[in-house]
Structures are given as structure tokens and as C-alpha cells.
Design a protein around this motif. Structure first.
Motif, short mmCIF file in Angstrom:
data_model
loop_
_atom_site.label_atom_id
_atom_site.label_comp_id
_atom_site.label_asym_id
_atom_site.label_seq_id
_atom_site.Cartn_x
_atom_site.Cartn_y
_atom_site.Cartn_z
N TRP A 1 0.85 -1.19 0.00
CA TRP A 1 0.00 0.00 0.00
C TRP A 1 0.88 1.24 0.00
O TRP A 1 1.81 1.37 0.78
CB TRP A 1 -0.91 0.00 1.22
CG TRP A 1 -1.82 1.20 1.28
CD1 TRP A 1 -2.69 1.60 0.32
CD2 TRP A 1 -1.95 2.12 2.35
NE1 TRP A 1 -3.36 2.72 0.72
CE2 TRP A 1 -2.93 3.07 1.96
CE3 TRP A 1 -1.35 2.24 3.60
CZ2 TRP A 1 -3.31 4.13 2.79
CZ3 TRP A 1 -1.72 3.29 4.42
CH2 TRP A 1 -2.70 4.22 4.01
N THR A 2 0.59 2.17 -0.88
CA THR A 2 1.41 3.37 -1.05
C THR A 2 0.79 4.60 -0.41
O THR A 2 1.30 5.70 -0.58
CB THR A 2 1.63 3.64 -2.54
OG1 THR A 2 0.36 3.80 -3.19
CG2 THR A 2 2.38 2.48 -3.20
N GLY A 3 -0.31 4.43 0.30
CA GLY A 3 -0.95 5.57 0.93
C GLY A 3 -2.06 6.18 0.09
O GLY A 3 -2.66 7.19 0.51
N ASP A 4 -2.35 5.59 -1.06
CA ASP A 4 -3.42 6.12 -1.93
C ASP A 4 -4.79 5.81 -1.35
O ASP A 4 -4.96 4.90 -0.54
CB ASP A 4 -3.31 5.52 -3.34
CG ASP A 4 -2.04 5.97 -4.05
OD1 ASP A 4 -1.55 7.06 -3.72
OD2 ASP A 4 -1.54 5.22 -4.91
N SER A 5 -5.78 6.58 -1.78
CA SER A 5 -7.17 6.37 -1.36
C SER A 5 -7.90 5.52 -2.37
O SER A 5 -7.66 5.62 -3.58
CB SER A 5 -7.88 7.72 -1.22
OG SER A 5 -7.22 8.53 -0.28
N TYR A 6 -8.80 4.67 -1.87
CA TYR A 6 -9.57 3.78 -2.74
C TYR A 6 -11.03 3.75 -2.30
O TYR A 6 -11.35 4.03 -1.13
CB TYR A 6 -9.00 2.36 -2.72
CG TYR A 6 -7.58 2.27 -3.23
CD1 TYR A 6 -7.33 2.19 -4.59
CD2 TYR A 6 -6.50 2.26 -2.35
CE1 TYR A 6 -6.03 2.10 -5.08
CE2 TYR A 6 -5.20 2.20 -2.81
CZ TYR A 6 -4.98 2.11 -4.18
OH TYR A 6 -3.69 2.05 -4.66
N THR A 7 -11.88 3.38 -3.23
CA THR A 7 -13.30 3.21 -2.94
C THR A 7 -13.74 1.85 -3.44
O THR A 7 -13.52 1.50 -4.62
CB THR A 7 -14.15 4.30 -3.63
OG1 THR A 7 -13.73 5.59 -3.16
CG2 THR A 7 -15.63 4.11 -3.32
N LEU A 8 -14.33 1.07 -2.52
CA LEU A 8 -14.87 -0.24 -2.90
C LEU A 8 -16.36 -0.06 -3.17
O LEU A 8 -17.10 0.41 -2.30
CB LEU A 8 -14.63 -1.24 -1.78
CG LEU A 8 -15.04 -2.69 -2.05
CD1 LEU A 8 -14.10 -3.64 -1.31
CD2 LEU A 8 -16.47 -2.97 -1.60
N ARG A 9 -16.77 -0.45 -4.37
CA ARG A 9 -18.17 -0.26 -4.77
C ARG A 9 -18.75 -1.61 -5.18
O ARG A 9 -18.15 -2.37 -5.94
CB ARG A 9 -18.24 0.71 -5.96
CG ARG A 9 -19.65 0.98 -6.45
CD ARG A 9 -19.68 2.14 -7.46
NE ARG A 9 -18.74 1.94 -8.54
CZ ARG A 9 -17.83 2.84 -8.90
NH1 ARG A 9 -17.70 3.98 -8.23
NH2 ARG A 9 -17.01 2.61 -9.91
N PHE A 10 -19.96 -1.91 -4.65
CA PHE A 10 -20.61 -3.18 -4.97
C PHE A 10 -21.39 -3.03 -6.27
O PHE A 10 -22.28 -2.17 -6.39
CB PHE A 10 -21.52 -3.61 -3.83
CG PHE A 10 -20.76 -4.21 -2.67
CD1 PHE A 10 -20.38 -5.55 -2.69
CD2 PHE A 10 -20.40 -3.43 -1.58
CE1 PHE A 10 -19.68 -6.11 -1.64
CE2 PHE A 10 -19.69 -3.97 -0.53
CZ PHE A 10 -19.32 -5.32 -0.55
N THR A 11 -21.04 -3.87 -7.20
CA THR A 11 -21.75 -3.89 -8.49
C THR A 11 -22.93 -4.85 -8.45
O THR A 11 -23.80 -4.81 -9.31
CB THR A 11 -20.79 -4.29 -9.61
OG1 THR A 11 -20.18 -5.55 -9.27
CG2 THR A 11 -19.70 -3.23 -9.78
#
Length: 400
Positions: A219-229
Motif C-alpha cells: 500500500w502506497t498511501g493512496d485512497s480507494y473506494t470499494l463499490r458493490f456492483t
């Protein structure tokens, strides 16, 4: 060449001899009375100067000892405060877990919220602890007034960020109590590095129960969003909305992506999202306020109930991190207390060595001094006897 011996010269020599012996005896009497070999600097100028330097070092060691006692007192108080604060946060964590139970009624949650408010007030009082001398323990260098104030329900820190360093032995410094901003205000959320939240608009019943870095790293410190399809499939997008991972979701199992892992229980709705980003900082008082607000949420629908559970899970993570932060602070304070103990041992050893050296230079050898005193007394008595006999001598006695 002839040398003339006059009566005046004989008298002067006798008087001078007696005065010299009396002076030596007076000096020896001073030595015997004080127990000191060096009564005045002229007795031994070199030793006297060295002794004055040693006295100065001993005075410095004594002052360092006072410094150590003062900072030890403050660090001991910090330890006591943090221990009490840790117990309060443990109680907050227990109440949070208890509030997460579906068996609790609305009135039960109100009671929990009331206790949480009381704990917040107690924490605030602890944060404004004084050190017994009128100085506030957690105010940094601005410790003449209370470092924390409450206005409209919000706690504000009024101290500064200075952590004093105190010299406790020659060349050894220890850190004073931490500023309150580092203990109560700047606490990382989540696991201290990464944090995750459920979106406010989620309509499903999925709850984020855990988030952290994956053991594989990356992990590089970036932001992520998990979205349910779908209710059982998801995709992960980065800050630029680029898909970086997809997969199938099973309730209670970890979802791993880009060096992070998320565990989501329950059934999500299509479109529900969960974020993962670098942990922010929040003060412990705001975390308790947020928890109180969470307990007052409407839970009339399954989605609302899931929203409350997500908020409670986030609070559990935040309170756990606050507890860990205080444990770390206690450990750091304990290290400083150990350093003070080591400094005490060093100061005591130096003091013993210096006092021993001073004793050798200054303290009187009584046996030698008494012997010298008796010797000088006998010499004075002999001089007085000679002077008495000389007074009775006259040339007229020779012509009788």
C-alpha cells in the motif's frame, strides 16, 4: 668584623619566637576545632582552588538532583493520569460494544450516552491536571493556565507544542510530560495508518468490521473506494476512478486489494460504497461526542440499523487507537523515568568520588595535628622559659 649582640635584639628575637609559636598553635586550634586541614586559602593555594572547583561541581550536581526530582514528579503524575484515562477509554470501548447489541432499547442507549458524556467530562478534568506547584501538566511551556477549555460542547487546546528537556545529570537530558495536544488531540483514527468508512448513502445491510494493511504490503498511501456492483461482486477504484481490482464478496471474508484488506459483514445493496484512505487525526473528546451522536441515530429500518453499526464499528476502532496511543505515551514516560533512575545512580557515584577527593584535601588528620599541637606547645613553653631567664640576666651580676 665583629657582631654586636644587644639586649634589644635578644628581646626582639625572643618575642618574635613566642609570637610565631602562638600563631602556629592558634592555627592548629582552628584546624582541630573545624576538623579542616585548609582553614584559609594561604594554607594550600593549589588545593584550595581545586576544592572550590569541586564545591561548584557538587552544587551543580545538587541542582541537577532537584531538577530530576521535579521532572520525576511530573512524569509520575502523567503516568497516573494516563492510567486513569486508559481505564476510562476501556469503559468507553465496553460501552460501545454493548451499544452495538440489537437487544438494547432506546432507553438503554440513552443511558449509555449519558455515561459517555460523564466520561468525557472526567477526561477533560484529567487533561487539566496540575503538577502540585500550580503548573498545568499538559500545557507544554504555556502551563500557567488550563490547557483545555470547553465551549459549546467542543474541547479546544490552548497550550503550545513544547516538550521541555531537563538536565538531570551532566550531559543527560530527559523529556518532560508531553503536551496535551499529542495525548488527547492528535490521535490517528482507524488502525493508526489506514481508516475506512461506509458511505452515508448506503442502503444495504453491510457493515465494515475491520480494515488494515495486508501482510503482503504494497500500500502506497493512496485512497480507494470499494463499490458493490451486485450483492456479491465488487470493484475497487482509485482516486481517479480507475478500476484497480474486482472480485466476489463473501460475508465475513477479507477483501484484499493494493496492499489493503477490508472485512465486510452482511448483505450490501448494489451501489453501496466503502472508502479506504490514510488515517486522519481526531481528538478523543470528538470521538466520544461522535459516539454519543451515533447512539441517537434513527434505527427504524435495516439500512439505518446498518448505518449505526458502521458508525459504532468506526468508533470502536477510534477508541482502540486512542487507548493504544496512551499506552505508547505511558511507555515513553516510563523510559524517561528509567533514565532518571540511571542519572540518579550516576550523580550519586560522582558525588561520592568528589566528596572523597575533597575529604583528602580538606579533612584534618587529627593524630598528626594533635602531635604537632603538643610539639608547638612544648616549643612555646621552652621559648617562654628562656625569655624569663634572659630577663633576669645582667652584666652587673658578673661584677659582684
Amino acid at each position: 668584623m665583629s657582631t654586636r649582640i644587644s639586649s634589644n635584639m635578644m628581646y626582639d628575637q625572643s618575642v618574635a619566637l613566642m609570637l610565631s609559636k602562638q600563631s602556629k598553635m592558634n592555627h592548629l586550634e582552628q584546624q582541630l576545632a573545624t576538623g579542616k586541614k585548609i582553614v584559609t586559602a594561604k594554607d594550600d593555594p593549589v588545593a584550595s582552588g581545586t576544592a572550590v572547583g569541586m564545591d561548584r561541581v557538587l552544587a551543580e550536581l545538587e541542582q541537577l538532583g532537584k531538577n530530576a526530582n521535579a521532572v520525576q514528579n511530573r512524569l509520575g503524575l502523567q503516568e497516573n493520569v494516563l492510567a486513569q484515562a486508559g481505564e476510562m477509554l476501556t469503559r468507553v470501548s465496553d460501552l460501545t460494544v454493548q451499544a452495538n447489541s440489537p437487544a438494547l432499547s432506546v432507553e438503554d442507549r440513552k443511558a449509555v450516552a449519558s455515561e459517555l458524556k460523564s466520561i468525557k467530562d472526567s477526561l477533560l478534568a484529567l487533561a487539566n491536571t496540575t503538577d502540585g506547584t500550580g503548573r498545568y501538566l499538559f500545557g507544554g511551556a504555556a502551563d500557567s493556565s488550563a490547557p483545555f477549555s470547553l465551549s459549546n460542547g467542543t474541547v479546544t487546546y490552548n497550550g503550545d507544542q513544547t516538550q521541555r528537556q531537563v538536565e538531570v545529570s551532566p550531559g543527560t537530558f530527559v523529556k518532560d510530560a508531553l503536551p496535551g495536544s499529542e495525548i488527547f488531540m492528535r490521535i490517528r483514527t482507524g488502525d493508526g495508518t489506514v481508516d475506512g468508512r461506509a458511505a452515508a448513502g448506503n442502503t444495504g445491510q453491510a457493515v465494515l468490521t475491520d480494515i488494515g494493511r495486508d501482510s503482503s504490503g504494497g500500500w502506497t498511501g493512496d485512497s480507494y473506494t470499494l463499490r458493490f456492483t451486485a450483492t456479491d461482486t465488487y470493484e475497487v477504484v482509485d482516486a481517479s476512478n480507475t478500476v484497480v481490482a474486482t472480485g466476489t464478496h463473501t460475508s465475513g471474508e477479507d477483501i484484499v486489494f493494493e496492499g489493503l484488506r477490508m472485512r465486510i459483514d452482511g448483505t450490501p445493496a448494489v451501489g453501496d460504497t466503502f472508502s479506504a484512505a490514510t488515517a486522519e487525526t481526531r481528538d478523543v473528546f470528538s470521538s466520544i461526542d461522535q459516539l454519543v451522536q451515533t447512539l441517537q441515530m434513527d434505527t427504524s429500518t435495516p439500512a439505518a440499523r446498518a448505518a449505526q453499526q458502521n458508525a459504532l464499528q468506526a468508533s470502536i476502532r477510534d477508541v482502540r487507537q486512542a487507548s493504544n496511543s496512551m499506552i505508547d505515551t505511558r511507555a515513553a514516560g516510563g523510559a524517561q523515568l528509567t533514565a532518571i533512575d540511571n542519572a540518579d545512580s550516576l550523580r550519586e557515584a560522582n558525588t561520592v568520588t568528589l566528596e572523597s577527593s575533597l575529604s583528602q584535601m580538606r579533612d584534618l588528620n587529627y593524630a598528626e595535628a594533635i602531635g604537632q599541637y603538643k610539639l608547638e606547645g612544648a616549643a612555646l613553653q621552652a621559648a617562654q622559659t628562656i625569655f624569663t631567664q634572659m630577663q633576669s640576666m645582667s652584666l652587673f651580676n658578673m661584677i659582684r
